[in-house]
Design a protein around this motif. Structure first.
Motif, mmCIF file in Angstrom:
data_model
loop_
_atom_site.group_PDB
_atom_site.id
_atom_site.type_symbol
_atom_site.label_atom_id
_atom_site.label_comp_id
_atom_site.label_asym_id
_atom_site.label_seq_id
_atom_site.Cartn_x
_atom_site.Cartn_y
_atom_site.Cartn_z
ATOM 1 N N ALA A 220 0.874 -1.131 0.144
ATOM 2 C CA ALA A 220 -0.057 -0.018 -0.155
ATOM 3 C C ALA A 220 0.729 1.210 0.072
ATOM 4 C CB ALA A 220 -0.895 -0.163 1.238
ATOM 5 N N THR A 221 0.342 2.335 -0.488
ATOM 6 C CA THR A 221 0.792 3.744 -0.451
ATOM 7 C C THR A 221 1.054 4.093 0.909
ATOM 8 O OG1 THR A 221 0.151 4.123 -2.652
ATOM 9 C CG2 THR A 221 0.896 5.981 -1.374
ATOM 10 N N THR A 222 2.379 4.498 1.212
ATOM 11 C CA THR A 222 2.750 4.861 2.275
ATOM 12 C C THR A 222 2.726 6.527 2.530
ATOM 13 O OG1 THR A 222 4.915 4.429 2.298
ATOM 14 C CG2 THR A 222 3.714 2.852 3.412
ATOM 15 N N SER A 223 2.538 7.211 3.513
ATOM 16 C CA SER A 223 2.674 8.754 3.699
ATOM 17 C C SER A 223 4.002 9.033 3.934
ATOM 18 C CB SER A 223 1.779 9.088 4.722
ATOM 19 O OG SER A 223 0.422 8.840 4.485
ATOM 20 N N THR A 224 4.370 10.210 3.548
ATOM 21 C CA THR A 224 5.940 11.009 4.069
ATOM 22 C C THR A 224 5.411 12.276 4.832
ATOM 23 O OG1 THR A 224 6.541 10.615 1.517
ATOM 24 C CG2 THR A 224 7.739 12.262 2.893
ATOM 25 N N ARG A 225 5.869 11.913 5.969
ATOM 26 C CA ARG A 225 5.954 12.830 7.293
ATOM 27 C C ARG A 225 6.825 14.176 6.765
ATOM 28 N NH1 ARG A 225 2.740 10.514 11.179
ATOM 29 N NH2 ARG A 225 3.070 12.364 12.380
ATOM 30 N N SER A 226 6.266 15.177 6.983
ATOM 31 C CA SER A 226 6.907 16.727 6.536
ATOM 32 C C SER A 226 6.560 17.561 7.770
ATOM 33 C CB SER A 226 6.538 17.130 5.363
ATOM 34 O OG SER A 226 6.334 16.162 4.343
ATOM 35 N N PRO A 227 7.430 18.400 8.068
ATOM 36 C CA PRO A 227 7.284 19.530 8.832
ATOM 37 C C PRO A 227 6.176 20.631 8.579
ATOM 38 C CG PRO A 227 9.252 19.944 7.870
ATOM 39 C CD PRO A 227 8.716 18.432 7.373
ATOM 40 N N ILE A 228 5.407 20.969 9.374
ATOM 41 C CA ILE A 228 4.370 21.951 9.117
ATOM 42 C C ILE A 228 4.143 23.332 9.598
ATOM 43 C CG2 ILE A 228 2.711 19.849 8.167
ATOM 44 C CD1 ILE A 228 1.109 20.570 10.810
ATOM 45 N N LYS A 229 3.427 24.022 9.181
ATOM 46 C CA LYS A 229 2.977 25.369 10.002
ATOM 47 C C LYS A 229 1.457 25.805 9.643
ATOM 48 C CE LYS A 229 7.265 27.961 11.113
ATOM 49 N NZ LYS A 229 6.932 27.914 12.614
ATOM 50 N N ASN A 230 0.949 26.488 10.519
ATOM 51 C CA ASN A 230 -0.321 27.022 10.398
ATOM 52 C C ASN A 230 -0.073 28.274 9.684
ATOM 53 O OD1 ASN A 230 -2.512 25.100 11.021
ATOM 54 N ND2 ASN A 230 -1.888 25.391 13.286
ATOM 55 N N LEU A 231 -0.993 28.775 8.935
ATOM 56 C CA LEU A 231 -0.835 30.089 8.434
ATOM 57 C C LEU A 231 -0.826 31.175 9.407
ATOM 58 C CD1 LEU A 231 -3.012 29.867 5.080
ATOM 59 C CD2 LEU A 231 -0.507 30.389 5.149
ATOM 60 N N VAL A 232 -1.874 30.892 10.497
ATOM 61 C CA VAL A 232 -1.953 31.861 11.799
ATOM 62 C C VAL A 232 -0.524 31.903 12.431
ATOM 63 C CG1 VAL A 232 -4.363 31.547 11.814
ATOM 64 C CG2 VAL A 232 -2.582 30.322 13.182
ATOM 65 N N ASP A 233 0.517 30.926 12.212
ATOM 66 C CA ASP A 233 1.491 31.151 12.773
ATOM 67 C C ASP A 233 2.566 31.868 12.137
ATOM 68 O OD1 ASP A 233 0.795 29.121 14.708
ATOM 69 O OD2 ASP A 233 1.689 27.281 13.257
ATOM 70 N N ILE A 234 2.017 32.248 10.890
ATOM 71 C CA ILE A 234 3.019 33.159 9.935
ATOM 72 C C ILE A 234 2.546 34.495 10.190
ATOM 73 C CG2 ILE A 234 3.741 33.691 7.759
ATOM 74 C CD1 ILE A 234 3.176 30.397 7.423
ATOM 75 N N ASN A 235 1.055 34.735 10.100
ATOM 76 C CA ASN A 235 0.527 35.945 10.188
ATOM 77 C C ASN A 235 -0.716 35.613 11.140
ATOM 78 O OD1 ASN A 235 -1.124 38.096 9.675
ATOM 79 N ND2 ASN A 235 -0.038 38.762 7.714
ATOM 80 N N SER A 236 -0.748 36.421 12.391
ATOM 81 C CA SER A 236 -1.999 36.057 13.001
ATOM 82 C C SER A 236 -3.274 36.866 12.734
ATOM 83 C CB SER A 236 -1.663 36.584 14.542
ATOM 84 O OG SER A 236 -1.254 37.988 14.624
ATOM 85 N N HIS A 237 -3.181 37.529 11.638
ATOM 86 C CA HIS A 237 -4.340 38.404 11.022
ATOM 87 C C HIS A 237 -5.190 37.540 10.152
ATOM 88 C CE1 HIS A 237 -3.359 41.920 13.127
ATOM 89 N NE2 HIS A 237 -1.934 42.007 12.479
ATOM 90 N N ILE A 238 -4.672 36.308 9.737
ATOM 91 C CA ILE A 238 -5.413 35.316 8.777
ATOM 92 C C ILE A 238 -6.471 34.767 9.477
ATOM 93 C CG2 ILE A 238 -5.327 33.450 7.327
ATOM 94 C CD1 ILE A 238 -2.274 34.107 6.828
ATOM 95 N N GLN A 239 -7.788 34.898 8.874
ATOM 96 C CA GLN A 239 -8.743 34.483 9.379
ATOM 97 C C GLN A 239 -9.578 33.497 8.198
ATOM 98 O OE1 GLN A 239 -11.251 37.519 10.604
ATOM 99 N NE2 GLN A 239 -10.299 37.767 12.613
ATOM 100 N N MET A 240 -10.258 32.468 8.584
ATOM 101 C CA MET A 240 -10.699 31.520 7.602
ATOM 102 C C MET A 240 -11.456 32.247 6.456
ATOM 103 S SD MET A 240 -10.702 28.325 6.336
ATOM 104 C CE MET A 240 -9.932 27.423 7.847
#
Length: 400
Positions: A220-240
């Protein structure tokens, strides 16, 4: 009246943007300069699903893919889900996430129709599905729509890497993923979908995607784990809501076949934004698709064949302990065979070292508890081998 006509709503409000400086990457030619350009015959819509049920949204996506004509009308579908794990079509759920913990926390498992790896969704994750005819499928174009919206509205300089993930570099010592991507290519339609991490619960993500079950052999296809960030971690003014608006307007103002900015003139020619409620009345046949996506047969039974092996010790009456390999062969999520490999000193020349275990658990659905029940039933004890590694999995995600 066609479905698209029922959804039609013309965008007349001029969106407000910050200054957009990357003119070298954008063409600002007048929309009327190329009247015979095929771009002119294609209109666009942005649909926003009002459902937060992953099975409903996957079914809605599949409904569009199977039923809609995108020849002269391209669509961007935006959707969000309650907490869930979404695996690729060709993946094994038992090795992709912590099933026991996910069930305990009420995090459902869903298998999508596209390939790729496993992702975690909650209300802080935005899903985007780009629909076109197969011959116009262009994931680079779609991802550039997202990166340009981020730059235009918030000045975020994101990039698209070779795996077609959206990443951030610059001041960070490592690249962080803010998006994963996958696709479904068919005839006549295709779609490319991706996730965008806005304000995802990273603690829940890491716990849910933590691999717990070992000893599984599979293609079966296995996933690759990668480091992530939320957009709010980059700019706190971002809202959905503002992000949805920014990406939607960027999509509508960009020409259908080339990455050129048509501006307000092009926006006025599009079919605009529309909130849609995925129901059987609007989408005949949707309930059947929802039922299929929700079923055990799809989410677990579609797992590629695999083998689960445990090393067990079996005590004998003379106080000796023999070590065996206990193996379960799983097909379509069902236990088809249970075998025990006998030690060489217990095997005569007339017998094979592999013997079948007779138990009524054969033909039952596989899960972790079934293996433990078999081990208990035959009076064995699992041997725990020290195979752990000190790996920092904080801020990691198995990318789509």
């Amino acid at each position: 009246m066609s479905l698209i006509n029922r959804f039609m709503i013309v965008a007349k409000r001029r969106p407000q943007y910050n200054d957009f400086c990357r003119v070298s990457n954008y063409s600002t030619s007048s929309f009327n300069e190329k009247r015979n350009n095929p771009n002119d015959s294609i209109t666009k819509s942005v649909f926003i699903s009002q459902s937060t049920d992953v099975f409903t949204n996957l079914a809605l996506e599949d409904w569009f893919y199977k039923n809609q004509d995108f020849t002269n009308h391209h669509v961007l579908l935006l959707w969000r889900n309650n907490p869930c794990i979404v695996i690729g079509r060709h993946q094994n759920p038992w090795i992709e996430h912590n099933i026991q913990l996910a069930k305990k926390r009420g995090i459902v498992l869903a298998r999508r129709n596209s390939g790729g790896g496993t992702v975690y969704h909650d209300r802080g994750n935005l899903n985007l599905s780009f629909f076109t005819p197969r011959e116009r499928y262009n994931r680079k174009y779609n991802l550039e729509i997202i990166t340009r919206a981020l730059y235009r509205e918030w000045g975020i300089e994101a990039e698209v890497n070779k795996r077609d993930d959206i990443i951030l570099k610059e001041k960070y010592k490592v690249s962080f993923h803010i998006s994963g991507t996958a696709a479904k290519l068919g005839r006549p339609n295709a779609y490319h979908h991706c996730t965008l991490l806005v304000n995802v619960n990273k603690t829940a993500l890491n716990l849910a995607l933590e691999k717990k079950e070992n000893g599984i052999e599979t293609n079966a296809t296995t996933s690759t784990r990668s480091p992530i960030k939320n957009l709010v971690d980059i700019n706190s003014h971002i809202q959905m809501d503002k992000l949805i608006t920014a990406i939607g307007w960027e999509y509508l103002r960009t020409k259908a076949l080339v990455l050129e900015d048509g501006g307000q003139d092009l926006i006025q020619r599009q079919k605009g934004f529309q909130y849609i409620n995925p129901t059987e009345d609007w989408f005949p046949g949707l309930d059947k698709l929802i039922s299929e996506f929700r079923s055990w047969e799809w989410n677990y039974g579609k797992t590629p064949n695999f083998t689960v092996t445990r090393i067990v010790d079996v005590p004998t009456e003379d106080n000796k302990v023999h070590r065996f390999n206990l193996a379960l062969e799983i097909q379509n999520g069902i236990i088809e065979e249970i075998k025990m490999k006998l030690p060489a000193d217990l095997v005569s020349r007339d017998f094979n070292e592999d013997v079948s275990v007779i138990t009524n658990l054969r033909s039952s659905r596989y899960d972790h508890e079934v293996m433990e029940n078999i081990i208990t039933a035959i009076g064995c004890k699992t041997v725990t081998l020290n195979t752990s590694q000190n790996v920092d999995k904080s801020n990691m995600i198995a990318t789509q």
